[in-house]
Design an enzyme around this catalytic site. Structure first.
Site, mmCIF file in Angstrom:
data_model
loop_
_atom_site.group_PDB
_atom_site.id
_atom_site.type_symbol
_atom_site.label_atom_id
_atom_site.label_comp_id
_atom_site.label_asym_id
_atom_site.label_seq_id
_atom_site.Cartn_x
_atom_site.Cartn_y
_atom_site.Cartn_z
ATOM 1 N N GLU A 101 24.496 22.002 -34.758
ATOM 2 C CA GLU A 101 25.494 21.545 -33.699
ATOM 3 C C GLU A 101 26.523 20.450 -34.531
ATOM 4 O O GLU A 101 26.031 19.592 -35.206
ATOM 5 C CB GLU A 101 25.135 20.963 -32.508
ATOM 6 C CG GLU A 101 24.404 22.187 -31.807
ATOM 7 C CD GLU A 101 23.475 21.488 -30.659
ATOM 8 O OE1 GLU A 101 22.585 22.398 -30.038
ATOM 9 O OE2 GLU A 101 23.661 20.491 -30.192
ATOM 10 N N CYS A 115 31.126 14.397 -34.565
ATOM 11 C CA CYS A 115 29.496 14.068 -34.697
ATOM 12 C C CYS A 115 28.916 14.982 -35.623
ATOM 13 O O CYS A 115 28.996 16.493 -35.107
ATOM 14 C CB CYS A 115 28.719 13.757 -33.640
ATOM 15 S SG CYS A 115 26.780 13.821 -33.738
ATOM 16 N N CYS A 122 14.812 18.607 -37.766
ATOM 17 C CA CYS A 122 14.688 17.128 -38.184
ATOM 18 C C CYS A 122 12.943 17.442 -38.122
ATOM 19 O O CYS A 122 12.326 17.749 -37.139
ATOM 20 C CB CYS A 122 15.207 16.292 -37.079
ATOM 21 S SG CYS A 122 14.647 14.478 -37.795
ATOM 22 N N CYS A 126 11.014 12.080 -33.044
ATOM 23 C CA CYS A 126 11.182 11.150 -31.959
ATOM 24 C C CYS A 126 10.920 11.764 -30.687
ATOM 25 O O CYS A 126 11.619 12.529 -30.427
ATOM 26 C CB CYS A 126 12.549 10.286 -32.377
ATOM 27 S SG CYS A 126 12.815 9.751 -33.731
ATOM 28 N N CYS A 129 14.026 12.779 -28.352
ATOM 29 C CA CYS A 129 15.306 13.576 -29.122
ATOM 30 C C CYS A 129 14.729 15.039 -29.074
ATOM 31 O O CYS A 129 13.931 15.491 -29.386
ATOM 32 C CB CYS A 129 15.214 13.137 -30.698
ATOM 33 S SG CYS A 129 16.606 14.024 -31.628
ATOM 34 N N CYS A 346 24.139 16.587 -30.046
ATOM 35 C CA CYS A 346 23.483 17.217 -31.267
ATOM 36 C C CYS A 346 21.905 16.505 -31.145
ATOM 37 O O CYS A 346 21.917 15.166 -31.248
ATOM 38 C CB CYS A 346 24.026 16.338 -32.701
ATOM 39 S SG CYS A 346 25.781 16.315 -32.632
HETATM 40 N N1 SAH Z 1 18.017 10.993 -37.547
HETATM 41 C C1 SAH Z 1 19.210 10.048 -37.387
HETATM 42 C C2 SAH Z 1 20.355 10.503 -36.932
HETATM 43 C C3 SAH Z 1 20.164 11.120 -35.495
HETATM 44 S S1 SAH Z 1 21.303 10.630 -34.333
HETATM 45 C C4 SAH Z 1 18.689 8.674 -36.727
HETATM 46 O O1 SAH Z 1 17.826 8.699 -36.009
HETATM 47 O O2 SAH Z 1 19.300 8.027 -36.570
HETATM 48 C C5 SAH Z 1 20.131 9.765 -33.365
HETATM 49 C C6 SAH Z 1 20.817 9.140 -32.528
HETATM 50 O O3 SAH Z 1 21.001 10.040 -31.379
HETATM 51 C C7 SAH Z 1 19.942 8.191 -31.586
HETATM 52 O O4 SAH Z 1 20.101 6.627 -32.204
HETATM 53 C C8 SAH Z 1 20.619 8.304 -30.277
HETATM 54 O O5 SAH Z 1 21.572 7.334 -30.410
HETATM 55 C C9 SAH Z 1 20.950 9.570 -30.026
HETATM 56 N N2 SAH Z 1 20.092 10.400 -29.402
HETATM 57 C C10 SAH Z 1 19.183 11.064 -29.628
HETATM 58 N N3 SAH Z 1 18.373 11.628 -28.529
HETATM 59 C C11 SAH Z 1 19.047 11.025 -27.682
HETATM 60 C C12 SAH Z 1 18.795 11.352 -26.066
HETATM 61 N N4 SAH Z 1 17.768 12.276 -25.320
HETATM 62 N N5 SAH Z 1 19.765 10.563 -25.218
HETATM 63 C C13 SAH Z 1 20.697 9.840 -25.709
HETATM 64 N N6 SAH Z 1 20.887 9.786 -26.963
HETATM 65 C C14 SAH Z 1 19.872 10.373 -27.946
#
Ligand code: SAH
Length: 360
Positions: A101, A115, A122, A126, A129, A346
């Site tokens: 995405e 973005c 991944c 986390c 996420c 994403c």
């Molecule tokens: N792997 C990298 C890039 C992924 S972006 C990293 O971890 O930074 C990760 C970002 O996406 C997080 O820092 C947060 O800002 C956002 N994110 C991920 N899951 C989310 C969720 N469920 N709600 C809001 N923001 C989220």
């Protein structure tokens, strides 16, 4: 290091079954200026497809097309637009059927931020996420990453607009795919091609310490964002398994080295999870980690994801948390969610920070 143009033609040539750009060129007796025309058509003129590259003889276009040579290595499957029209989410198919995405966020015509994803899936898992919950499939190549931006750039170009910012906050961990991400940065940045300034690009990492050091040595003006999400090992390890490999202290030490070397601002992302990382004590611990004006916290309202057993902090809690940080001298902004109605995420990511959404 290969030039952006070499990265581009080598990858496109390999997709068409050649060993390299040079092999493709010799097979078609292409001079350097022909390769240049193709590269410029894709990255600067943002032409839609090979057929639109009318500087090339028709027979040549037909011969290249017959071999599967294309200007795009990602193909849009669905593109959804949010009700307010500010956010578009694209799902793109790669040649092997994998899908990633990318999201375009239009900030009222002031900025157009894309973005993009650096991996299909991944590996970092986390808990908050959506991508992390789905697991890792593969790394993207430099052009697969770049072409996500190219897609939205083409769309904007239809009415004379441009991409102003690119963030690596889509699917995947950019620093786990370091070479390809740097290749994509070179493609985005090339003044003879796409021409986006380094300062308009942000890479976000889960906190891979060795790669933060490597990134500092690259000496680019590309911005660094750190997905911190908790100020202590006890809390961070429960939501980010990577913290068991690189502790919070090791991560903050790497950030300090990065800042000492580059003198550039670092953005810390902090998703607000009710009862997990959003207490007053967490705010005070977080403020202690922020060592000066080059440390900037970005509080992010959590977007719930299908499998997670987490809930979002309410607005009042977010602003109280921000207030504590501010009182302790930490620069903080609260990110404004965009495209909620289309889960414009994403992996459920949100829009970029509003520039001056200062807590007060
Ligand atoms: N792997 C990298 C890039 C992924 S972006 C990293 O971890 O930074 C990760 C970002 O996406 C997080 O820092 C947060 O800002 C956002 N994110 C991920 N899951 C989310 C969720 N469920 N709600 C809001 N923001 C989220």
């Amino acid at each position: 290091m290969l030039s952006a143009r070499e990265i581009w033609i080598d990858e496109k040539a390999r997709r068409a079954g050649y060993e390299s750009g040079a092999a493709l060129a010799s097979s078609h007796d292409l001079k350097g200026y022909r390769i240049e025309q193709l590269y410029r058509a894709a990255t600067r003129e943002l032409l839609d497809g090979l057929d639109d590259v009318t500087t090339l003889p028709k027979e040549l276009r037909a011969a290249l097309a017959a071999e599967g040579f294309t200007l795009d290595s990602v193909e849009p499957v669905v593109v959804q637009r949010s009700r307010d029209g500010q956010t578009s989410k694209g799902l793109f198919r790669l040649h092997d059927g994998n899908e990633v995405e990318a999201v375009l966020m239009e900030h009222h015509g002031e900025r157009n931020t894309v973005c993009i994803s650096s991996q299909a899936g991944c590996a970092y898992a986390c808990t908050f996420c959506a991508t992390g919950q789905a697991g890792f499939t593969r790394n993207l190549t430099a052009t697969e990453i770049f072409d996500q931006a190219r897609y939205f750039a083409k769309e904007l170009a239809r009415d004379g607009r441009k991409i102003t910012n690119v963030v690596f906050m889509g699917q995947g961990e950019p620093f786990a795919n370091f070479e390809a991400v740097m290749g994509a940065v070179a493609l985005l940045n090339d003044p003879k091609g796409f021409g986006l300034g380094h300062r308009h690009i942000t890479i976000s990492t889960v906190g891979l310490v060795d790669k933060i050091d490597r990134f500092a040595d690259e000496r680019t003006q590309v911005n660094l964002a750190i997905s911190l999400h908790a100020p202590t090992d006890a809390t961070r390890s429960t939501i980010m398994p990577v913290n068991r490999k690189f502790s919070t202290a090791e991560l903050m030490a790497a950030v300090a080295r990065y800042i000492a070397k580059t003198n550039r601002k670092v953005f810390f992302e902090y998703v607000m999870l009710a009862g997990v990382n959003d207490s007053d004590a967490h705010a005070r611990d977080l403020a202690r980690l922020m060592k000066g004006p080059l440390y900037h916290v970005n509080l992010i309202p959590y977007n719930s994801t299908p499998d997670a057993l987490l809930s979002d902090s309410d607005d009042e809690r977010i602003w109280a948390f921000a207030k504590i940080l501010e009182q302790l001298g930490t620069a903080v902004t609260v990110r404004t969610p965009m495209g909620r109605d289309i889960a414009a995420a994403c992996g459920q990511l949100r829009a970029e920070t509003q520039p001056r959404a200062k807590a007060s």
